[in-house]
Motif scaffolding. Sequence first.
Motif, short mmCIF file in Angstrom:
data_model
loop_
_atom_site.label_atom_id
_atom_site.label_comp_id
_atom_site.label_asym_id
_atom_site.label_seq_id
_atom_site.Cartn_x
_atom_site.Cartn_y
_atom_site.Cartn_z
N PRO A 55 0.76 -0.90 -0.20
CA PRO A 55 -0.09 0.36 0.23
C PRO A 55 1.10 0.97 -0.18
CG PRO A 55 -0.59 -1.78 1.70
CD PRO A 55 0.92 -2.44 1.33
N ALA A 56 0.46 2.05 -0.75
CA ALA A 56 1.59 3.08 -0.73
C ALA A 56 0.93 4.50 0.01
CB ALA A 56 1.32 4.15 -2.17
N LYS A 57 1.41 5.36 0.08
CA LYS A 57 0.92 7.10 0.99
C LYS A 57 0.14 7.56 -0.28
CE LYS A 57 3.31 6.14 4.53
NZ LYS A 57 3.23 5.50 6.09
N PRO A 58 -0.62 7.79 0.91
CA PRO A 58 -1.58 8.98 0.26
C PRO A 58 -0.94 9.41 -0.62
CG PRO A 58 -2.36 8.87 3.15
CD PRO A 58 -0.65 8.28 2.12
N LEU A 59 -1.67 10.13 -1.60
CA LEU A 59 -1.34 10.60 -2.88
C LEU A 59 -0.81 12.71 -2.48
CD1 LEU A 59 -1.70 11.52 -6.21
CD2 LEU A 59 -2.71 13.65 -5.30
N ARG A 60 -2.34 13.03 -1.26
CA ARG A 60 -1.78 14.46 -1.13
C ARG A 60 -0.61 14.76 0.07
NH1 ARG A 60 -6.17 17.89 2.72
NH2 ARG A 60 -4.92 18.84 3.36
N MET A 61 -0.71 14.03 0.81
CA MET A 61 0.60 13.32 1.73
C MET A 61 1.81 13.42 0.69
SD MET A 61 1.97 10.34 4.61
CE MET A 61 0.35 10.86 5.94
N MET A 62 2.07 12.63 -0.56
CA MET A 62 3.49 12.70 -0.80
C MET A 62 3.33 13.54 -1.72
SD MET A 62 4.54 10.27 0.07
CE MET A 62 6.14 10.28 -0.23
N LEU A 63 2.63 14.86 -2.30
CA LEU A 63 2.58 16.11 -2.79
C LEU A 63 2.78 16.77 -2.19
CD1 LEU A 63 2.23 16.53 -6.01
CD2 LEU A 63 -0.18 16.85 -5.82
N GLY A 64 1.64 16.94 -1.11
CA GLY A 64 2.04 18.27 -0.37
C GLY A 64 3.64 18.30 0.62
N ALA A 65 4.10 17.10 0.75
CA ALA A 65 5.56 16.83 1.31
C ALA A 65 6.59 17.52 0.08
CB ALA A 65 5.77 15.71 1.61
N MET A 66 6.69 17.10 -1.25
CA MET A 66 7.36 17.56 -2.48
C MET A 66 6.52 19.43 -1.77
SD MET A 66 7.02 16.25 -6.09
CE MET A 66 6.40 17.62 -7.46
N MET A 67 5.65 19.57 -2.19
CA MET A 67 6.16 20.95 -2.40
C MET A 67 6.02 21.90 -1.65
SD MET A 67 1.20 21.19 -3.08
CE MET A 67 0.41 21.05 -5.16
N ILE A 68 6.17 21.36 -0.23
CA ILE A 68 6.29 21.84 0.95
C ILE A 68 7.73 22.20 0.51
CG2 ILE A 68 6.85 21.70 3.51
CD1 ILE A 68 4.44 20.29 4.19
N GLY A 69 8.33 20.69 0.49
CA GLY A 69 9.70 21.19 0.57
C GLY A 69 10.14 21.82 -0.83
N ASP A 70 9.47 21.64 -1.86
CA ASP A 70 10.04 22.57 -2.74
C ASP A 70 10.16 23.83 -2.19
OD1 ASP A 70 10.77 20.88 -4.99
OD2 ASP A 70 8.62 21.21 -5.80
N HIS A 71 9.21 24.82 -1.74
CA HIS A 71 8.86 25.85 -1.54
C HIS A 71 10.16 26.51 0.03
CE1 HIS A 71 6.87 29.49 -0.02
NE2 HIS A 71 6.76 29.22 0.78
N LEU A 72 10.16 25.24 0.60
CA LEU A 72 11.18 26.25 1.30
C LEU A 72 13.08 25.14 1.22
CD1 LEU A 72 9.63 24.45 5.02
CD2 LEU A 72 9.13 27.15 3.97
N LYS A 73 12.51 25.23 -0.28
CA LYS A 73 13.89 24.73 -0.83
C LYS A 73 15.15 23.65 0.24
CE LYS A 73 14.21 28.81 -3.51
NZ LYS A 73 12.21 29.38 -3.10
N CYS A 74 14.21 22.99 0.28
CA CYS A 74 14.86 22.24 1.67
C CYS A 74 15.24 20.77 0.61
CB CYS A 74 14.67 21.92 2.83
SG CYS A 74 12.82 21.57 3.45
N SER A 75 15.73 19.46 1.27
CA SER A 75 15.78 18.22 1.15
C SER A 75 15.07 17.71 1.56
CB SER A 75 17.38 17.64 2.12
OG SER A 75 17.48 18.01 2.85
N ASP A 76 14.83 16.31 1.46
CA ASP A 76 13.88 15.15 1.50
C ASP A 76 13.84 15.46 2.59
OD1 ASP A 76 12.54 15.32 -1.19
OD2 ASP A 76 13.41 13.88 -1.73
N ALA A 77 15.15 15.00 3.53
CA ALA A 77 15.36 14.49 5.09
C ALA A 77 14.97 15.39 5.88
CB ALA A 77 16.55 14.36 5.11
N GLU A 78 15.20 16.85 5.75
CA GLU A 78 14.45 18.24 6.04
C GLU A 78 12.96 18.11 6.27
OE1 GLU A 78 15.11 21.42 8.54
OE2 GLU A 78 16.36 19.41 8.83
N THR A 79 12.33 17.72 4.55
CA THR A 79 11.45 18.41 4.55
C THR A 79 10.15 17.28 5.41
OG1 THR A 79 11.48 18.82 2.47
CG2 THR A 79 9.46 17.80 3.18
N VAL A 80 10.90 15.93 5.30
CA VAL A 80 10.42 14.73 6.91
C VAL A 80 10.00 15.26 8.49
CG1 VAL A 80 10.58 12.34 7.28
CG2 VAL A 80 11.12 13.30 5.33
#
Length: 138
Positions: A55-80
């Motif tokens: 089972p995959a994580k919800p699309l909103r969770m993953m897409l939202g996390a990607m948007m947060i990381g892109d907006h804040l210009k931080c690594s995936d580890a820092e985004t998490v």
Amino acid sequence: MYKLPDGQLDIYTLIHPLEDMLDPENRWVVRAKAMPWEELERELHSKLYSSRGAPAKPLRMMLGAMMIGDHLKCSDAETVRLIQESPYMQYFVGLHEFTKERLFAPLSLSLFRKRITPSIEREIRAIVRNADVQEIGD
């Protein structure tokens, strides 16, 4: 494997404990409410998820996390890590209650990001633009 939400009324539609605790003027709350999450889900789930596997994580969770990381210009580890620490960001990615637990590994976000082709990115931008969602202010 990805399972689309079934449209059944969720208890959190009526009672949203996290939302009740948050400042409604916060940039992440305002943006979360404006985002066309259901349309994004409907249009993108088959392009981003397989019907096989775990089972995959919800699309909103993953897409939202990607948007947060892109907006804040931080690594995936820092985004998490930021999502883990912030109830506002947890609300943005679709959680109904605050949790201190890490939602997913940084590698999961990196792998999800790799599935976003230029055409899917254009589709996401068009859906968001058509919903007239404003950029997140600082």
